[in-house]
Design an enzyme around this catalytic site. Structure first.
Site, PDB file in Angstrom:
ATOM      1  N   HIS A  80      -6.408  -7.119  -0.582  1.00 22.67           N
ATOM      2  CA  HIS A  80      -6.472  -5.514  -0.798  1.00 22.67           C
ATOM      3  C   HIS A  80      -5.606  -5.215  -1.874  1.00 22.67           C
ATOM      4  CE1 HIS A  80      -7.403  -6.260   3.665  1.00 22.67           C
ATOM      5  NE2 HIS A  80      -8.261  -5.471   3.440  1.00 22.67           N
TER       6      HIS A  80
ATOM      7  N   HIS B 249       0.870  -1.056  -0.088  1.00 21.99           N
ATOM      8  CA  HIS B 249      -0.110   0.044   0.004  1.00 21.99           C
ATOM      9  C   HIS B 249       1.050   1.190   0.016  1.00 21.99           C
ATOM     10  CE1 HIS B 249      -3.683  -1.980   0.527  1.00 21.99           C
ATOM     11  NE2 HIS B 249      -3.506  -2.590   1.646  1.00 21.99           N
TER      12      HIS B 249
ATOM     13  N   ASP C  94      -2.666 -10.480  -2.513  1.00 24.20           N
ATOM     14  CA  ASP C  94      -3.270  -9.854  -1.436  1.00 24.20           C
ATOM     15  C   ASP C  94      -4.829  -9.437  -1.494  1.00 24.20           C
ATOM     16  OD1 ASP C  94      -2.310  -8.486   1.513  1.00 24.20           O
ATOM     17  OD2 ASP C  94      -3.888  -7.446   0.724  1.00 24.20           O
TER      18      ASP C  94
ATOM     19  N   ASP D  71      -4.625 -12.526   3.166  1.00 22.66           N
ATOM     20  CA  ASP D  71      -5.946 -12.272   3.811  1.00 22.66           C
ATOM     21  C   ASP D  71      -7.104 -12.584   2.957  1.00 22.66           C
ATOM     22  OD1 ASP D  71      -4.666 -10.360   2.043  1.00 22.66           O
ATOM     23  OD2 ASP D  71      -4.713  -8.772   3.371  1.00 22.66           O
TER      24      ASP D  71
END
Length: 308
Positions: free
Chosen positions: A163, A124, A161, A245
């Site tokens: 996200h 991120h 991931d 995740d």
């Protein structure tokens, strides 16, 4: 040979009580990789990366400002869910170090592949913004290191991931030498990752999944969008932003993957790496916040890296 990069400093980045990105994640990974099946791993402690190395993906003055902001005691908030603690700087510099030292190992033929079991995640982190638990973008630094130090002409980053890796997308938006492919749940934090986000040179490939999607949808996204682009790009190195995740147990999202789905994806990427770049793969731990799901997924992923 598979190298495992890990260091006790990964336990020293502290977050507030109840924060999902916590030191216990590392203990879960350590436990998962402690069995006899993983005795063949070449276990190494990464050295901290130099500021100039981190500055391959982030402006040096911004990097130094982050280093100065770390407290001698307590916590300093960068945003609502990203913090610095007294142990953060050694931790994150060793995380970057693990990424670039993994690249060194596979690019020189010292190892077939490598896995960095460090925290916090990095995908991120944008060029000048730490966010989403992430301080520095390990995958981005690793890709630039491969280009500048080892002469790699084309580097692919595959991010599964749950996200979206907005930071990697931001850094490589206008860089035709890096292919960034991401599967992720959408809508979900950070809100980016639509199919239409393709970059200045068409080297951004987003394959969003819907809440509730499981292994079938994940594999279809890989087979229809990610793998063909890897074949067309013919990378000299593949970097995995390996977040776990998307596991069905994870509390931060709503995908329904199982450990075997990550093992399958690892096999698919390794097949393309074998085809195009001598099997060179560097895998970097990103998310994964249910400790059981994280441990199971890491074990399945690393077992495939080891050729099991």
């Amino acid at each position: 040979m598979t190298i495992l990069f890990h260091h006790p400093a990964a336990l020293e980045h502290r977050t507030p009580k109840g924060h999902p990105e916590r030191p216990e994640r590392m203990r879960a990974v350590e436990a998962a990789l402690s069995g006899e099946a993983f005795a063949g791993l070449d276990r190494r402690a990464p050295e901290p990366a130099a500021v100039a190395t981190v500055a391959l993906a982030h402006p040096e003055d911004w990097v130094r400002a982050i280093l100065k902001a770390a407290p001698e005691d307590g916590l300093v908030s960068i945003d609502s869910d990203t913090v610095l603690s007294p142990g953060t700087i050694d931790c994150v510099l060793r995380g970057v170090g693990a990424a670039v030292q993994g690249v060194d190992a596979v690019m020189t033929g010292a190892a077939a592949n490598a896995f960095s079991a460090m925290r916090p995640p990095g995908h991120h982190a944008e060029r000048t913004r730490a966010m989403g638990f992430c301080i520095f973008n390990n995958a981005a630094v690793a890709a630039r290191h491969a280009r500048t130090v080892h002469g790699a002409e084309r580097v692919a980053i595959v991010d599964w991931d749950v996200h979206h890796g907005n930071g990697s997308q931001d850094i490589f938006w206008d860089d035709p030498s890096v292919l960034f492919c991401s599967t992720h749940q959408m809508p979900l934090y950070p809100g980016s990752g639509a199919v239409s986000e393709a970059g200045e040179h068409g080297t951004i490939v987003n394959a969003p999944l819907r809440p509730g999607d499981g292994g079938e949808a994940f594999r279809e996204a890989f087979e229809s969008r990610v793998l063909p682009r890897l074949d067309a790009f013919r990378p000299d190195l593949v970097i995995l932003s390996a977040g776990f995740d998307a596991h069905w147990r994870d509390p931060l999202a709503n995908l329904m993957l199982e450990a075997e789905d990550f093992a399958w994806a690892t096999r698919q990427v390794m097949e393309r790496a074998d085809r195009h770049c001598g099997g060179r793969v560097v895998s970097l731990l990103e998310g994964g916040y249910d400790l059981t799901g994280l441990g199971e997924s890491v074990a399945a992923h690393v077992a495939v890296l080891m050729g099991r």
